[in-house]
Design an enzyme around this catalytic site. Sequence first.
Site: not given
Ligand SMILES: [Zn+2]
Length: 220
Positions: A118, A99, A212, A79, A97, A159
């Site tokens: 929120y 899954h 905050y 990726e 990243h 994905h």
């Molecule tokens: Zn992936």
Amino acid sequence: MPEVPDAVEKAWSDVVEAARRTVADGLVVGRSGNVSARVGDIVVVTPTGVPYGDLRPQDAVAVDLDGRQVAGELAPTSELPLHLAVYRGTDAKAIVHTHAPHATAVSTLVDVLPPIHYVTATLGGAVRVAPYALYGTPELAAAALAALEDRTACLLANHGTIAYGASLRQAYERTAQLEWLARVWLLASAAGAPRLLPPSDLATAATRLSTYGQDRRSAR
Ligand SMILES: [Zn+2]
């Protein structure tokens, strides 16, 4: 390969720790998902095909912003185009990243994760779902970057998730918040038609949340 500078070594240690945490927290299974951090014009990234538990300090994998490998013997994650597109197109310093199961489930149902809480404001607004494209392709990278406009996280259809931040900790927290939001939305929509927050309420929450954060920093 040139000698690895200290900053890259530290980033590698942080990347490996975050990658192991994605497995421990159930956001990925096995070797799926990937993590990276930017140090100047160098991107330190998890390799492909190696269990995160087996990664050693001397295994650091680093590339430049064009994807040319500048450190390490292991090949970077498949990726990599996704990570590099986000670094080139945003001010990201770290990317996670995954899954994650609830977020991935939502990515098959809608084009935008409805603003049910929120906390959505911490991600820049209602989270978009980037259209499906094969993993590892420039098409997926482009779709994700478009879905990330004015956002710090998005879903990748059928994905998973991608989130970025000024640090790995922030990118990881945003990933965890996104997974939690997806879970809440799935729970609520399984029971009925959830009431959603209008953009004005999200904007007010975003202002409050930013204040905050500043209060906490000054209190340290
Ligand atoms: Zn992936």
